[in-house]
Design a protein around this motif. Structure first.
Motif, PDB file in Angstrom:
ATOM      1  N   GLU A   4       0.818  -1.205   0.000  1.00  0.00           N
ATOM      2  CA  GLU A   4       0.000   0.000   0.000  1.00  0.00           C
ATOM      3  C   GLU A   4       0.858   1.265   0.000  1.00  0.00           C
ATOM      4  N   SER A   5       1.877   1.246   0.811  1.00  0.00           N
ATOM      5  CA  SER A   5       2.709   2.446   0.871  1.00  0.00           C
ATOM      6  C   SER A   5       3.490   2.611  -0.442  1.00  0.00           C
ATOM      7  N   ILE A  11       6.124   9.910  -6.614  1.00  0.00           N
ATOM      8  CA  ILE A  11       7.368  10.428  -7.161  1.00  0.00           C
ATOM      9  C   ILE A  11       8.484  10.139  -6.180  1.00  0.00           C
ATOM     10  N   LYS A  12       9.611   9.707  -6.685  1.00  0.00           N
ATOM     11  CA  LYS A  12      10.726   9.468  -5.786  1.00  0.00           C
ATOM     12  C   LYS A  12      12.046   9.875  -6.451  1.00  0.00           C
ATOM     13  N   THR A  32      10.661  11.750  -1.448  1.00  0.00           N
ATOM     14  CA  THR A  32       9.546  10.887  -1.844  1.00  0.00           C
ATOM     15  C   THR A  32       8.274  11.695  -1.720  1.00  0.00           C
ATOM     16  N   VAL A  33       7.497  11.689  -2.778  1.00  0.00           N
ATOM     17  CA  VAL A  33       6.228  12.420  -2.752  1.00  0.00           C
ATOM     18  C   VAL A  33       5.103  11.404  -2.805  1.00  0.00           C
ATOM     19  N   LYS A  34       4.297  11.403  -1.757  1.00  0.00           N
ATOM     20  CA  LYS A  34       3.180  10.457  -1.727  1.00  0.00           C
ATOM     21  C   LYS A  34       1.950  11.111  -2.317  1.00  0.00           C
ATOM     22  N   LYS A  35       1.010  10.282  -2.641  1.00  0.00           N
ATOM     23  CA  LYS A  35      -0.240  10.759  -3.205  1.00  0.00           C
ATOM     24  C   LYS A  35      -0.874  11.783  -2.248  1.00  0.00           C
ATOM     25  N   ASN A  36      -1.400  12.830  -2.790  1.00  0.00           N
ATOM     26  CA  ASN A  36      -2.077  13.908  -2.052  1.00  0.00           C
ATOM     27  C   ASN A  36      -1.143  14.734  -1.164  1.00  0.00           C
ATOM     28  N   GLN A  37       0.142  14.521  -1.298  1.00  0.00           N
ATOM     29  CA  GLN A  37       1.073  15.324  -0.508  1.00  0.00           C
ATOM     30  C   GLN A  37       1.321  16.644  -1.232  1.00  0.00           C
ATOM     31  N   ARG A  38       1.474  17.721  -0.446  1.00  0.00           N
ATOM     32  CA  ARG A  38       1.772  19.026  -1.042  1.00  0.00           C
ATOM     33  C   ARG A  38       3.133  19.479  -0.525  1.00  0.00           C
ATOM     34  N   ILE A  39       4.065  19.689  -1.421  1.00  0.00           N
ATOM     35  CA  ILE A  39       5.433  19.991  -1.012  1.00  0.00           C
ATOM     36  C   ILE A  39       5.922  21.282  -1.645  1.00  0.00           C
ATOM     37  N   PHE A 185      -5.295  26.017  -5.309  1.00  0.00           N
ATOM     38  CA  PHE A 185      -4.550  24.759  -5.430  1.00  0.00           C
ATOM     39  C   PHE A 185      -4.453  24.046  -4.079  1.00  0.00           C
ATOM     40  N   LEU A 186      -4.173  24.825  -3.033  1.00  0.00           N
ATOM     41  CA  LEU A 186      -3.924  24.203  -1.731  1.00  0.00           C
ATOM     42  C   LEU A 186      -5.201  23.669  -1.083  1.00  0.00           C
ATOM     43  N   ALA A 187      -6.348  24.156  -1.559  1.00  0.00           N
ATOM     44  CA  ALA A 187      -7.604  23.678  -0.992  1.00  0.00           C
ATOM     45  C   ALA A 187      -7.958  22.285  -1.503  1.00  0.00           C
ATOM     46  N   ARG A 188      -7.356  21.902  -2.617  1.00  0.00           N
ATOM     47  CA  ARG A 188      -7.714  20.607  -3.198  1.00  0.00           C
ATOM     48  C   ARG A 188      -6.887  19.506  -2.556  1.00  0.00           C
ATOM     49  N   GLU A 189      -7.508  18.812  -1.613  1.00  0.00           N
ATOM     50  CA  GLU A 189      -6.761  17.797  -0.886  1.00  0.00           C
ATOM     51  C   GLU A 189      -6.518  16.544  -1.711  1.00  0.00           C
ATOM     52  N   ASP A 190      -7.235  16.438  -2.813  1.00  0.00           N
ATOM     53  CA  ASP A 190      -7.058  15.250  -3.651  1.00  0.00           C
ATOM     54  C   ASP A 190      -5.936  15.435  -4.676  1.00  0.00           C
ATOM     55  N   TRP A 191      -5.315  16.591  -4.677  1.00  0.00           N
ATOM     56  CA  TRP A 191      -4.236  16.829  -5.618  1.00  0.00           C
ATOM     57  C   TRP A 191      -2.875  16.615  -4.966  1.00  0.00           C
ATOM     58  N   THR A 192      -1.911  16.262  -5.802  1.00  0.00           N
ATOM     59  CA  THR A 192      -0.539  16.164  -5.338  1.00  0.00           C
ATOM     60  C   THR A 192       0.219  17.341  -5.940  1.00  0.00           C
TER      61      THR A 192
END
Lengths: 224, 264
Positions: A4-5, A11-12, A32-39, A185-192
């Protein structure tokens, strides 16, 4: 590592190094960028932030290390998949010559973008971005820097992708619009999101911020 | 009507005219003296030999030999086109020569067969001069076509990459550049076609009239040749660019950087 992880890893960057003209500017970069993470990526200019984003799309190859997208090494085959899934917005969007309308239609004629240009959505995003309707009839090259920037954002939104690489996309906008775009953009929690920006409007307490530094600058410098 | 031969001594009078460009170049410091002399020298030597060879070939009029001569013209046209566009000859020669050979030979044979109705399709008096006119224009069209194409992609690299990021395939991303460079390649030909007869009396017509042909015959040849030139120019420029894709782009859809390295 659980399956799952692994699936969550979008993205890595693994020990990635960047050299410009034989001069190392970055080495051993890991992220490492996980799904729905905002960096948010920060660091002084010339350190290779833009290059990191470009590598993900196969536009440049890392001088060392490996980049993964959905657990697959970015190579001449997988980069085409990444380009279809990731929305990439740059500081100085350059669509080429011609009317904005025609340029938009051209983008939505690409085989990979199966959906046609949705005019309803187009109008609503344009309102959101405070773009006048008649801008569609104008020549792209004659638009202001801020307008071009917003057209870039507009296209990304219309493409309806959920992974965004945003490279200084609000630099030419006024404070009110900067906030509006960043909030949107930051309000969309379903976006990475992988964001490069010097604008404060993108800063959030909860947002992970990566500071890029040149490691061992002096020693890693290869003498000519 | 006799044709006045130009004696070698009177040709010298023609060279005297070069004093004018040399003078202008000196005065305004164009620094074109050397290249002017070089160009004229090269032309004279090349034409002198061409005259000798053509004389020989025309007398012999052997179809195979005529075709071989055209082949050599194609070879040099392809080489010069890549060279003048400042691109990598090694990488591009094969696709370009195939594109130029195919488009010019196809148009040439068609014209000789169906328009001029030649009995001998490979008759030197028709094959070689017409091939020369087609190739001369094709060459110019290809320099502009392929040169503009790759140089525009290079100059607007970010724009090109951006379209890839929007989901464009390599061909889709290259299409705007293809359109632009092809337009630039054929525009002079189109302008030329539209102005002919008013602004200029083209070389071939002039030649035929000097050679004693009726202007009414000459214009029919001229119409034929202009259309043939237009077709072979756009066809060869299009095919050249398309045929070069395989060697010019890598699997990432990016232009191989060594394409811009001049060699040979």
């Amino acid at each position: 590592m659980s399956v799952e992880s692994l699936n969550n890893e979008l993205i890595k960057y693994e020990n990635v190094g960047i050299s410009f003209e034989n001069r190392k500017v970055l080495s051993g970069f890991n992220l490492t960028v996980k799904k729905n993470q905002r960096i948010l990526l920060r660091g002084k200019s010339g350190i290779g932030k833009t290059t990191l984003l470009k590598m993900l799309l196969g536009f440049t190859k890392p001088s060392e290390g490996t980049i993964y997208f959905r657990n697959q090494v970015i190579d001449s085959r997988t980069c085409w998949e990444a380009r279809k899934e990731i929305a990439y917005v740059v500081q100085d969007t350059d669509l080429g010559e011609g009317k904005v309308k025609n340029l938009l239609n051209e983008i939505f004629s690409y085989r990979a973008n199966k959906e046609e240009l949705d005019h309803e959505k187009l109008r609503s995003f344009m309102r959101e971005l405070e773009l006048e309707n008649n801008i569609l009839e104008e020549n792209f090259q004659e638009l202001s820097g801020g307008e071009k920037q917003r057209i870039g954002i507009l296209i990304a939104l219309l493409l309806n992708r959920d992974i965004y690489l945003l490279d200084e996309v609000t630099s030419a906008l006024d404070a009110k619009l900067k906030k509006k775009v960043a909030d949107y953009f930051l309000a969309r929690e379903d976006w990475t999101l992988l964001v490069i920006s010097h604008d404060r409007e993108w800063e959030r307490d909860w947002m992970e911020t990566i500071y890029l530094e040149t490691r061992s600058w002096e020693t890693s410098r290869t003498s000519p | 009507m006799p044709i006045y031969d130009i004696s070698y001594t009177s040709l010298i009078f023609c060279f005297f005219l070069l004093a004018i460009p040399i003078f202008i170049s000196r005065k305004i410091r164009l620094e074109l003296e050397k290249s002017t002399m070089e160009a004229v020298f090269r032309m004279s030597i090349q034409l002198f030999f061409a005259g000798l060879f053509l004389n020989y070939i025309f007398n012999l009029n052997n179809g195979f030999l005529n075709l071989a001569w055209v082949g050599m013209m194609i070879f040099f046209a392809s080489y010069t086109a890549i060279k003048s566009a400042d691109l990598n000859v090694k990488k591009l020669f094969v696709p370009i020569i195939l594109a130029i050979a195919f488009s010019n030979l196809a148009v040439l044979i068609y014209v000789n067969k169906f328009v001029i109705n030649l009995e001998n399709l490979l008759d030197a008096r028709y094959l070689i001069p017409i091939a020369g006119m087609l190739l001369g224009n094709t060459l110019r069209g290809n320099v502009v076509g392929i040169g503009d194409f790759y140089n525009n992609i290079k100059r607007n690299e970010n724009r090109y990459l951006y379209s890839l990021s929007l989901g464009a395939g390599m061909y889709e991303a290259a299409l705007p550049y293809l359109r632009k460079s092809l337009k630039a390649a054929v525009k002079p030909t189109l302008a030329n076609i539209a102005s002919i007869g008013i602004v200029s009396l083209p070389g071939m017509m002039t030649g035929q009239i000097l050679g004693g042909a009726s202007p009414l015959v000459a214009i029919k040849y001229q119409i034929t040749i202009m259309i043939a030139i237009y077709v072979s120019t756009i066809l060869s420029a299009t095919l050249s660019i398309l045929a070069s894709f395989r060697t010019a782009f890598d699997e990432y859809g990016l232009v191989n950087q060594d394409l811009y390295e001049k060699n040979l």
